[in-house]
Design an enzyme around this catalytic site. Structure first.
Site, mmCIF file in Angstrom:
data_model
loop_
_atom_site.group_PDB
_atom_site.id
_atom_site.type_symbol
_atom_site.label_atom_id
_atom_site.label_comp_id
_atom_site.label_asym_id
_atom_site.label_seq_id
_atom_site.Cartn_x
_atom_site.Cartn_y
_atom_site.Cartn_z
ATOM 1 N N THR A 162 0.809 -1.227 0.000
ATOM 2 C CA THR A 162 0.000 0.000 0.000
ATOM 3 C C THR A 162 0.837 1.270 0.000
ATOM 4 O O THR A 162 0.473 2.252 -0.640
ATOM 5 C CB THR A 162 -0.919 0.004 1.248
ATOM 6 O OG1 THR A 162 -1.774 -1.124 1.154
ATOM 7 C CG2 THR A 162 -1.756 1.255 1.338
ATOM 8 N N SER A 221 1.739 -7.728 -1.072
ATOM 9 C CA SER A 221 2.463 -8.714 -0.252
ATOM 10 C C SER A 221 1.706 -10.028 -0.098
ATOM 11 O O SER A 221 2.270 -11.010 0.381
ATOM 12 C CB SER A 221 2.853 -8.130 1.101
ATOM 13 O OG SER A 221 1.787 -8.167 1.996
ATOM 14 N N THR A 263 1.713 -4.740 4.200
ATOM 15 C CA THR A 263 1.583 -5.145 5.600
ATOM 16 C C THR A 263 1.071 -6.588 5.757
ATOM 17 O O THR A 263 1.337 -7.231 6.761
ATOM 18 C CB THR A 263 0.612 -4.208 6.351
ATOM 19 O OG1 THR A 263 -0.632 -4.190 5.659
ATOM 20 C CG2 THR A 263 1.172 -2.807 6.448
ATOM 21 N N THR A 276 0.561 -21.877 20.345
ATOM 22 C CA THR A 276 -0.760 -21.512 20.862
ATOM 23 C C THR A 276 -1.507 -20.542 19.948
ATOM 24 O O THR A 276 -0.892 -19.692 19.301
ATOM 25 C CB THR A 276 -0.681 -20.912 22.287
ATOM 26 O OG1 THR A 276 -1.985 -20.439 22.657
ATOM 27 C CG2 THR A 276 0.297 -19.754 22.383
ATOM 28 N N GLN A 277 -2.822 -20.694 19.914
ATOM 29 C CA GLN A 277 -3.662 -19.754 19.155
ATOM 30 C C GLN A 277 -3.750 -18.401 19.859
ATOM 31 O O GLN A 277 -4.159 -17.411 19.256
ATOM 32 C CB GLN A 277 -5.089 -20.314 18.997
ATOM 33 C CG GLN A 277 -5.152 -21.529 18.107
ATOM 34 C CD GLN A 277 -6.557 -22.108 17.974
ATOM 35 O OE1 GLN A 277 -7.547 -21.464 18.306
ATOM 36 N NE2 GLN A 277 -6.633 -23.330 17.480
ATOM 37 N N CYS A 278 -3.372 -18.357 21.147
ATOM 38 C CA CYS A 278 -3.415 -17.085 21.886
ATOM 39 C C CYS A 278 -2.296 -16.180 21.395
ATOM 40 O O CYS A 278 -1.200 -16.637 21.112
ATOM 41 C CB CYS A 278 -3.212 -17.317 23.383
ATOM 42 S SG CYS A 278 -4.527 -18.245 24.139
HETATM 43 N N1 ASP Z 1 -2.564 -5.737 0.413
HETATM 44 C C1 ASP Z 1 -1.508 -4.837 0.830
HETATM 45 C C2 ASP Z 1 -0.216 -5.618 0.893
HETATM 46 O O1 ASP Z 1 0.022 -6.304 1.831
HETATM 47 C C3 ASP Z 1 -1.838 -4.233 2.138
HETATM 48 C C4 ASP Z 1 -0.794 -3.287 2.682
HETATM 49 O O2 ASP Z 1 0.217 -3.002 2.126
HETATM 50 O O3 ASP Z 1 -1.025 -2.787 3.777
HETATM 51 O O4 ASP Z 1 0.556 -5.539 -0.024
#
Ligand code: ASP
Length: 352
Positions: A18, A63, A94, A281-283
């Protein structure tokens, strides 16, 4: 006589995400734009006075397209340029940033320079973007030195004023600017008026050591997430994949799983066939303690390996890395019980 002024050199590697996207005027969909346009959106960078070079994935990728092949490419980009720069900043989407940061922490090995991943929730061209601050501070961290040595010498994620150990992070928020958290390891630095480092937590290498990168990963690994009602067929379909070598079981609480005979027998059969089965763990907060409850204890007895307080992202990439090194099952198990890049806390003297 005055000391000559040292100019820090930083390599920015743009993979996509992004941060570097722009809205397509016709469709409204976010699409990648060039690294040059991205950097032109932050003219303040020139005021640092650093030597900033750039490299990029061509084309840049969302990503969610990230693959182990891309991690090898990133490792090579850093290894080939390691001696020429003081620090590295990777711009990354992200969605899978925690996986990439975890994989790189294993593949790059013992670092004496910073590798900082960052990105943003809003494209850098938007007025309210978080990308500008994330990028500027990441560069400052990548250039930070104390007594001529890097303040940070590990793979980190910097996001929304927090510097975190990369292999301790998870993406926790799809909407807010605080997209990442490191629940089981303290934040390494906080950026406010100043950037305050926690020197007791951040890994800072005392000396310069040559990089020993590792490029190959083994993708014969899988995550099996438990849920009430999981059937023998589902468990079988995962554990009997012919090439599979490592399984991360996402269990409940402190590492608990159903104690039903069929479940235990299937896991035991997998372990007996030589699969490495890791209990995570899932936690989000806390760790696996298989001795705590009977249901966890049975897993330990049949040879399931504790994941301690590891994240799923770090566990799966660590398995890829260890099998990618060609280690035997025994050696992989041995290494899963050790912290190789700060990814687990093992110094709990009283259990596991
Ligand atoms: N879909 C985007 C990615 O991971 C989301 C982002 O960059 O925040 O490339």
């Amino acid at each position: 006589m005055n000391e000559p002024h040292y100019i820090s050199s930083i390599l920015i590697i743009y993979t996509g995400g992004t941060i570097g996207m722009i809205e397509n005027p016709t469709t409204g969909v976010l699409e990648a734009f060039s690294l040059r346009s991205l950097l032109e959106s932050v003219p303040e960078l020139k005021r640092f006075g650093y030597e900033i070079s750039t490299m990029q994935f061509d084309p840049p990728i969302d990503s969610s397209e990230m693959e182990p092949l891309h991690w090898s490419r990133l490792t090579k980009m850093i290894a080939d340029n390691y001696e020429f720069y003081d620090g590295f900043v990777i711009l990354h989407g992200t969605d899978t940033m925690s996986f990439t940061a975890s994989a790189l922490s294993f593949m790059l090995g013992d670092l004496c320079k910073p590798v900082i991943l960052t990105g943003s929730q809003l494209p850098i061209g938007k007025l309210r973007t978080d990308g500008r601050e994330n990028l500027i501070t990441s560069i400052e961290i990548a250039a930070a030195k104390k007594n001529h040595k890097a303040v940070v010498s590990e793979v980190c994620i910097f996001f929304e004023s927090h510097l975190m150990r990369g292999n301790r992070t998870s993406k926790v928020n799809a909407d807010r600017f605080n997209a990442f958290r490191s629940f089981n390891y303290p934040v390494l630095a906080r950026a406010g008026v100043q950037i305050k480092y926690d020197s007791t937590k951040v890994h800072s290498h005392g000396k310069m050591v040559p990089l020993k990168p590792h490029y190959t990963l083994d993708q014969n690994v899988v995550v099996l997430k438990l849920f009430p009602g999981i059937s023998p067929q589902i468990v079988d379909s995962i554990l009997t994949i012919p090439s599979i070598k490592g399984v991360v079981i996402e269990t409940y609480g402190s590492g608990n799983a159903p104690g039903k005979d069929w479940f235990i027998e299937k896991i035991k059969a997998a372990v007996d066939r030589g699969l490495v089965v890791v209990n995570v763990t899932q936690c989000q907060i806390g760790r696996v303690q298989m001795k705590r409850y009977g249901s966890g204890h049975r897993l330990q007895e049949i040879g399931v390996v504790s994941g301690y307080d590891i994240t799923t992202e770090a566990a799966i990439t660590k398995l890829m890395y260890l099998f990618g090194r060609g280690y035997s099952t025994k050696k992989v198990i041995e290494k899963m019980n050790l912290s190789i890049a700060g990814e687990i806390t093992t110094d709990f003297s009283y259990d596991d």
